[in-house]
Design a protein around this motif. Structure first.
Motif, short mmCIF file in Angstrom:
data_model
loop_
_atom_site.label_atom_id
_atom_site.label_comp_id
_atom_site.label_asym_id
_atom_site.label_seq_id
_atom_site.Cartn_x
_atom_site.Cartn_y
_atom_site.Cartn_z
N THR A 103 0.57 -1.23 -0.14
CA THR A 103 0.06 -0.05 -0.11
C THR A 103 0.90 1.16 0.13
O THR A 103 1.86 1.28 0.34
CB THR A 103 -0.98 0.13 1.15
OG1 THR A 103 -0.21 0.41 2.52
CG2 THR A 103 -1.67 -1.24 1.35
N GLY B 53 -4.54 7.11 6.26
CA GLY B 53 -4.38 6.04 6.86
C GLY B 53 -3.89 5.79 8.54
O GLY B 53 -4.60 4.84 9.03
N SER C 97 -7.42 0.19 -5.34
CA SER C 97 -6.59 -0.66 -5.64
C SER C 97 -6.07 -0.60 -6.93
O SER C 97 -7.03 -0.35 -8.00
CB SER C 97 -6.95 -2.16 -5.44
OG SER C 97 -5.80 -3.05 -5.62
N ASN D 173 2.17 5.22 1.01
CA ASN D 173 2.08 5.95 2.24
C ASN D 173 2.70 7.48 1.80
O ASN D 173 3.52 7.47 0.91
CB ASN D 173 3.16 5.44 3.35
CG ASN D 173 2.48 3.93 3.72
OD1 ASN D 173 1.80 4.06 4.62
ND2 ASN D 173 3.12 2.89 3.34
N ALA E 64 -1.48 -3.35 4.67
CA ALA E 64 -1.77 -2.00 5.24
C ALA E 64 -1.50 -1.94 6.80
O ALA E 64 -1.15 -1.01 7.48
CB ALA E 64 -3.39 -1.66 5.42
N LYS F 29 -6.64 2.83 2.84
CA LYS F 29 -5.46 2.58 2.14
C LYS F 29 -5.58 2.58 0.55
O LYS F 29 -6.63 2.02 0.08
CB LYS F 29 -4.64 1.46 2.73
CG LYS F 29 -4.31 1.44 4.07
CD LYS F 29 -3.34 2.66 4.46
CE LYS F 29 -1.77 2.28 3.94
NZ LYS F 29 -0.77 3.14 4.01
N ILE F 30 -4.43 2.78 -0.17
CA ILE F 30 -4.48 2.83 -1.71
C ILE F 30 -3.40 1.43 -1.90
O ILE F 30 -2.23 1.61 -1.51
CB ILE F 30 -3.91 4.13 -2.11
CG1 ILE F 30 -4.86 5.10 -2.02
CG2 ILE F 30 -3.61 3.83 -3.72
CD1 ILE F 30 -4.23 6.52 -2.59
N ALA F 31 -4.26 0.47 -2.40
CA ALA F 31 -3.09 -0.79 -2.50
C ALA F 31 -2.59 -0.64 -3.82
O ALA F 31 -3.28 -0.26 -4.76
CB ALA F 31 -4.07 -1.79 -2.30
N ALA G 31 -3.69 -7.18 0.50
CA ALA G 31 -3.74 -5.85 0.80
C ALA G 31 -3.89 -5.33 2.11
O ALA G 31 -3.25 -4.52 2.53
CB ALA G 31 -4.60 -5.18 -0.31
N GLN G 32 -5.06 -6.00 2.45
CA GLN G 32 -5.21 -5.61 3.83
C GLN G 32 -4.00 -5.86 4.87
O GLN G 32 -3.75 -5.28 5.99
CB GLN G 32 -6.52 -6.47 4.52
CG GLN G 32 -7.80 -5.92 3.94
CD GLN G 32 -9.12 -7.01 3.96
OE1 GLN G 32 -8.51 -8.17 4.25
NE2 GLN G 32 -10.19 -6.51 3.96
N ILE H 11 -9.58 -0.59 2.70
CA ILE H 11 -8.61 -0.29 1.48
C ILE H 11 -9.59 0.56 0.61
O ILE H 11 -10.92 0.22 0.27
CB ILE H 11 -8.48 -1.58 0.61
CG1 ILE H 11 -7.53 -2.69 1.69
CG2 ILE H 11 -7.73 -1.61 -0.72
CD1 ILE H 11 -6.18 -2.25 2.12
N GLN I 102 -8.69 9.69 -0.81
CA GLN I 102 -8.59 8.26 -0.47
C GLN I 102 -9.38 8.10 0.98
O GLN I 102 -9.37 9.15 1.76
CB GLN I 102 -7.46 7.57 -0.21
CG GLN I 102 -6.68 7.88 0.62
CD GLN I 102 -5.68 9.04 0.76
OE1 GLN I 102 -5.91 9.97 -0.02
NE2 GLN I 102 -4.85 9.13 1.86
#
Length: 345
Positions: free
Chosen positions: A38, A178, A316, A40, A146, A337-339, A142-143, A313, A334
């Motif tokens: 993800t 986030g 993605s 940051n 994060a 999180k952006i995956a 993805a989770q 999320i 967002q």
């Protein structure tokens, strides 16, 4: 191997997707085939300038990630090829006084993936075995990715620094980002009342749906006055913030006597008025915090398994669309999180 890397500093024109050498595993290290990562805020910082962070060019981006163990030492007992894992991005020396007393996050020579050494936006990453943890079975890749930065940072802020109690009220600035969203999830699961702020009405509505007790729109309401109204003139026990200068005065004014504020960022500036008189008369406590130690990450992973925590999320993107992902992060559109998807599970 395919990777996302910067060739200089500037805008998205310096961010490339292409071939980089596959890392060679050393003794005591684990080679991980990455599945997801993800983004940051530091990814934008590394792209824009990377000032003050020792790194070479070209440089692979990405701090957090999750994937599958590809290679380990023959005598490795906790990890094995094919195992699903999540990464802790801070690699300490294991020898300085801070590492020796179990505070590796304070290591005098700590190196972060995506900052001081090549990061997670690549098909393969190599790092010490102590930085690789079994992935919670309840999460997708993805989770799980994060958890490595935002949730770990929020965990240390809430439970190590502020040492929140279930009956306390927590104020979280900038919900949707986030760390702030992670703090909301963790505080609610710990039983706290949570007040959130944002300048985006839609984000406030989503936060309320996730369990926030109250929401304050910073563009329409005086945050400190509203906090006092919501708490019967008392103030909150703990403030979690990573905005910095723009909200610092409101944060201090929102605290109960003896309250605690924990900060992990300064996106709006790092030189606010200190308001020392308020700090010493009301005996406020101010904590700085970044990331979290290996044992804190282990505790977070166990908490995730026990409570059913699921990081949010927002969107993605495949690696080839990393420019669009960075644009979304830079615009702060967002919620969560952006995956980035890297490989197949």
């Amino acid at each position: 191997m395919k990777a996302v890397f910067i060739t200089g500093h500037g805008g998205n024109e310096v961010v490339r997707v292409g071939e980089r050498p596959r890392p060679l595993r050393g003794r005591g290290e684990v080679l991980v085939r990455m599945v997801a990562a993800t983004l940051n805020r530091v990814d934008l910082y590394m792209r824009d300038s990377g000032a003050g962070i020792t790194h070479g060019l070209p440089h692979i981006m990405g701090l957090d990630g999750a994937g599958i163990v590809e290679e380990t030492d023959p005598d490795e007992t906790l990890l094995e090829p094919g195992q699903r894992v999540v990464l802790h991005p801070g690699i300490g020396c294991a020898r300085c006084e801070f590492c020796q007393r179990g505070e590796g996050v304070l290591c005098t020579s700590i190196k972060y993936l995506g900052e001081h050494r090549d990061g997670t936006l690549a098909e393969y990453v190599c790092l010490p075995a102590r930085n690789v943890f079994p992935m919670p079975a309840s999460l997708d890749f993805a989770q799980a990715a994060a958890l490595g930065v935002n949730h770990l940072t929020a965990w240390r802020m809430l439970f190590t620094k502020a040492q929140i109690k279930p009956w306390e009220t927590v104020l979280i600035f900038g919900i949707g980002g986030g760390v702030s969203l992670a703090a909301l999830q963790l505080a609610r699961l710990a039983g706290n009342r949570v007040i959130v702020t944002s300048r985006d009405a839609a984000k406030l509505e989503r936060a309320l749906a996730m369990g926030a007790t109250y929401a304050i729109n910073g563009t329409k309401q005086d945050i400190a006055k509203q906090v006092m109204a919501l708490t019967g003139g008392r103030g909150v026990d703990v403030v979690i913030e990573n905005v910095g200068q723009a909200v610092w005065s409101s944060a201090l004014k929102s605290l109960v006597r003896g309250g605690r504020i924990v900060t992990c960022g300064a996106t709006s500036g790092d030189q606010p008025a200190a308001d020392l008189r308020r700090i010493f008369i009301r005996q406020l406590q101010i904590f700085g915090s970044t990331l979290g130690d290996l044992d804190e990450f282990q505790n977070l992973l166990a908490f995730t398994e026990r409570t059913g925590l699921r990081p949010v999320i927002s969107s993605s993107y495949p690696m080839d669309e990393v420019h669009a992902a960075l644009n979304e992060l830079e615009a702060a559109r967002q919620f969560g999180k952006i995956a980035i998807t890297i490989g197949e599970p």
